[in-house]
Scaffold this motif. Structure first.
Motif, PDB file in Angstrom:
ATOM      1  N   SER A 150      32.603  14.045  56.948  1.00  0.00           N
ATOM      2  CA  SER A 150      33.009  14.070  58.362  1.00  0.00           C
ATOM      3  C   SER A 150      34.489  14.377  58.548  1.00  0.00           C
ATOM      4  N   HIS A 151      35.267  13.407  59.020  1.00  0.00           N
ATOM      5  CA  HIS A 151      36.686  13.615  59.336  1.00  0.00           C
ATOM      6  C   HIS A 151      37.602  13.147  58.199  1.00  0.00           C
TER       7      HIS A 151
ATOM      8  N   ASP B 269      35.764  18.025  64.115  1.00  0.00           N
ATOM      9  CA  ASP B 269      35.997  17.447  62.791  1.00  0.00           C
ATOM     10  C   ASP B 269      35.241  18.294  61.754  1.00  0.00           C
TER      11      ASP B 269
ATOM     12  N   ASP C  86      30.318  17.009  64.440  1.00  0.00           N
ATOM     13  CA  ASP C  86      29.604  16.110  65.358  1.00  0.00           C
ATOM     14  C   ASP C  86      30.561  15.553  66.407  1.00  0.00           C
ATOM     15  N   ARG C  87      31.853  15.780  66.192  1.00  0.00           N
ATOM     16  CA  ARG C  87      32.836  15.353  67.185  1.00  0.00           C
ATOM     17  C   ARG C  87      33.525  16.560  67.804  1.00  0.00           C
TER      18      ARG C  87
HETATM   19 MG    MG Z   1      31.868  13.891  61.824  1.00  0.00          MG
END
Ligand code: MG
Length: 446
Positions: A100-101, A238, A242-243
């Motif tokens: 992810s991030h 990100d 998903d963000r």
């Molecule tokens: Mg993410």
């Protein structure tokens, strides 16, 4: 190695660690065996653009097939595109290989349910039991699973574009951050008839342009390009998309809490009421606008799988986190950066307002976040119950006041207590923060 604790292996959003050091191919192989044992059938696996993603994904695929389940390799794709594919096809489960991030040296493995949402906590706990006891299903030579390859991007982009109607032609700058969104977000915007400028849009697991976390201090180039391109909005993702976070037409960063509030208000107004689900750490501005629109806010523990779970239980109209993770349940019960862009444009189109105007209509708060050492979590929680008997104890203690709130929660992974305070004014936020600090010290020192 964990980021957010549930058991020893699974955190609040899967298994995370430094690739090939803490999160090894051997572990990935066993995690593939776990998911094949727990949810046998057809299991889809996709990954982000990290250097270690192909290595870990290959091990997961092998583990799945060794249990007799078929594996579907979706290649590089945003996590929400992987999730949407699982939901729309006959997959029994899925896996996203992504951190992810998190910084570039990390990677992660998270399991996904047949309707696309991340595994809930009790499912991760069951998987951790299978992992540790090594009670994997082992198929005979003739029954090992087959490998299929498929693409999930087209289906995902189509679903978003088909659900959105925009009349005006917008100019948009999209910062893919060298992550998986380069495959979908520019395409979504083009198909919505926008003039698109993509930056950092080549896949690169070294993340040379900026950290995979789209926080304001990493977005100077995006802000500059929005002004130069005379764009209506800028958006940044990100690593696994998903963000989504936004910059207005003047190149100013719009707080993630403000975008969360804008979307919550939009959904509650459209549905003439309804429930919005968000973690206890979210700004009061969300609750203010939701209540005014005739809806209700339900607070949860911090972490997106638990937000999704409560949304399902409460039949919520909308949910999300104050970090750019927005959940549009009619499309997918998971955070979705691609849909977030489309919905923000739709809101601008329907209201005829610029993003800065929309943001200015959201009540203003000041938030202060900090932490203090805390080695005894039980003592802290017991003390908080004594000091604030009327608080909301869903995750630590959140105490709401007319003009602000205070949240004290022990961290799941580190020996610290996190303190969040928000007030209508900076002074009120400081007052509440100091109250939190004083109370934690009092509890831990007695
Ligand atoms: Mg993410």
């Amino acid at each position: 190695m964990r980021i957010g604790a549930v058991g020893e292996l699974f955190g609040t959003d899967g298994v995370r660690g430094i690739a090939n050091e803490e999160l090894t191919p051997e572990m990935a192989l066993d995690l593939g065996r776990v998911i094949g044992t727990f949810k046998p059938g057809r299991i889809a696996v996709g990954c982000d653009t990290r250097i270690s993603s192909d290595m870990l994904k290959s091990a997961v695929l092998a583990g799945i097939m060794s249990t007799g389940s078929d594996a579907i390799d979706l290649g590089v794709a945003p996590t929400p595109a992987i999730q949407f594919y699982i939901k729309e096809t006959d997959c029994t489960a899925g896996v996203a290989v992504t951190a992810s991030h998190n910084p570039k040296e990390y990677n992660g493995i998270k399991f996904l349910q047949d309707f696309g949402t991340e595994f809930f906590r009790e499912m991760d706990e069951e998987c951790e039991r299978i992992y540790k006891s090594k009670t994997f299903k082992i198929a005979s030579w003739k029954d090992v699973g087959r490998l299929h390859r498929d693409d999930c991007k087209e289906m995902y982009v189509n679903a978003i574009v088909d659900s959105i109607e925009i009349d005006k032609k917008y100019r948009v700058v999209v910062d893919c951050g060298n992550g998986a969104s380069y495959l979908t977000s520019p395409e979504i915007l083009k198909r919505l008839d926008c003039d698109v400028l993509s930056i950092n849009s080549s896949p690169d697991g070294r993340f040379p342009a900026r950290s995979p976390e789209p926080v304001e201090e990493n977005l100077d180039l995006l802000k500059k390009m929005v002004v130069e391109f005379k764009a209506d909005i800028g958006v940044a993702h990100d690593g696994d998309a998903d963000r989504a976070v936004f910059v207005d037409e003047n190149g100013n960063f719009v707080s993630e809490d403000v975008v969360l509030a804008l979307m919550a208000k939009y959904y509650v107004e459209k549905n003439r009421g309804g429930i919005v689900v968000t973690p206890v750490s979210s700004s009061k501005c969300v609750e203010d606008v939701v209540k005014e629109a005739g809806g209700e806010v339900v607070y949860t523990q911090v972490g997106s799988p638990v937000v999704a779970k409560v949304m399902l239980e409460k039949n919520a109209v909308f949910g999300g986190e104050g970090n750019g993770g927005l959940i549009f349940p009619e499309h997918l019960l998971a955070r979705d950066g691609g849909m977030a862009i489309a919905k923000v444009l739709q809101l601008m189109d329907e209201t005829g307002k610029k993003l800065s105007e929309l943001a200015s209509e959201i009540p203003k708060y000041h938030m202060i976040k900090g932490k203090v050492p805390c080695r005894d979590k039980i003592k802290l929680l017991e003390g908080l119950r004594r000091e604030f008997p009327d608080a909301n104890f869903v995750d630590g203690a959140r105490i709401d006041y007319e003009d602000g709130w205070l949240l004290v929660r022990p961290s799941g992974t580190e020996p610290i207590a996190r303190i969040f305070a928000e007030g209508k004014t900076k002074e009120r936020a400081e007052e509440l923060y100091n109250l939190g600090l004083k109370t934690v010290k009092k509890i831990l020192e007695t």
